[in-house]
Design a protein around this motif. Sequence first.
Motif, PDB file in Angstrom:
ATOM      1  N   UNK A  39     -10.587   9.428 -12.618  1.00  0.00           N
ATOM      2  CA  UNK A  39     -10.616  10.897 -12.651  1.00  0.00           C
ATOM      3  C   UNK A  39     -10.010  11.466 -13.926  1.00  0.00           C
ATOM      4  N   UNK A  40      -9.465  10.611 -14.752  1.00  0.00           N
ATOM      5  CA  UNK A  40      -9.009  11.001 -16.082  1.00  0.00           C
ATOM      6  C   UNK A  40      -9.421   9.896 -17.048  1.00  0.00           C
ATOM      7  N   UNK A  41      -9.939  10.307 -18.210  1.00  0.00           N
ATOM      8  CA  UNK A  41     -10.462   9.332 -19.169  1.00  0.00           C
ATOM      9  C   UNK A  41      -9.360   8.620 -19.940  1.00  0.00           C
ATOM     10  N   UNK A  42      -8.244   9.321 -20.175  1.00  0.00           N
ATOM     11  CA  UNK A  42      -7.123   8.758 -20.933  1.00  0.00           C
ATOM     12  C   UNK A  42      -5.832   9.361 -20.419  1.00  0.00           C
ATOM     13  N   UNK A  43      -4.733   8.630 -20.612  1.00  0.00           N
ATOM     14  CA  UNK A  43      -3.414   9.147 -20.256  1.00  0.00           C
ATOM     15  C   UNK A  43      -2.474   8.985 -21.447  1.00  0.00           C
ATOM     16  N   UNK A  44      -1.474   9.843 -21.485  1.00  0.00           N
ATOM     17  CA  UNK A  44      -0.545   9.792 -22.601  1.00  0.00           C
ATOM     18  C   UNK A  44       0.749  10.500 -22.276  1.00  0.00           C
ATOM     19  N   UNK A  45       1.525  10.769 -23.301  1.00  0.00           N
ATOM     20  CA  UNK A  45       2.837  11.389 -23.140  1.00  0.00           C
ATOM     21  C   UNK A  45       2.986  12.528 -24.145  1.00  0.00           C
TER      22      UNK A  45
END
Length: 275
Positions: free
Chosen positions: A133-139
């Motif tokens: 449900x999300x293409x990328x994750x980060x901070x």
Amino acid sequence: MASVPAITLNNGVEIPQLGFGTFQIPPQETRETTLAALKAGYRHIDTAQMYGNEKEVGEAVRDSGLDRGDVFVTSKLDNGAHAYDDALHAFEGTMEKIRLDYLDLFLIHWPLPDRGDFVETWKALEEIYRSGRVKSIGVSNFQPHHLRRLLDGSVVVPAVNQIEVHPYLTQDAVRSFGAEHGIATEAWSPIAQGKVLDDPTLVRIAERVGKSTAQVTLRWHLQRGDIVFPKSVTRRRIEENFDLFDFELTEGDIGEINALNRDERTGLDPDRFNG
């Protein structure tokens, strides 16, 4: 209309290097302002749970007439939702508000080291990432020591680190750490809330290239390889901030602007801010 260059993130996802920020845009103004940005050519919109305008960003994307796959949408986790289950629940809240099938990028907004374990928070984001449900994750707002701890306890390397960057805060150490580990740098407050706009060096370069000091500063960000998203609520400024692709700065210009660094923040210090 100019074509915005894209950066390929560490998982192969492409992100437009120039985006539109919605921080401090009131919800009642967000839909129309975001639609104006999309009409001007922006294809990257940055919001956050704490901004209170995710619903209106989603409305703008849906009402724009653009294909969903042509608009890169980012949101960020609220500071009060760092516990694993809270983070999962908060993401569901974002999806209910924004009413898009997926997000392109979801970030931990602040490390908040004294309020909980951001490694556990990251594990929740990894679970969301695995769901598709999300293409990328980060901070966001992570310093190198935060990133080292995160990398030691995680499976997925953050795709981006969104930090305050501008000519008075060049963030060379954080950017270098990110580059070494495949973490792209996103720059918030790219013109230091306007504080750099009267700087004599920027004024001189702007006069030579026939652009505004804001345009020169944003072009500096782009040529350094950062992802940047200026924010404005006026159509003229929205369009001006997009008009960055018919000129280039010289290596000498870049060096002069780099030399303006004062390690001067306009926002909060991630090592001291705890929500």
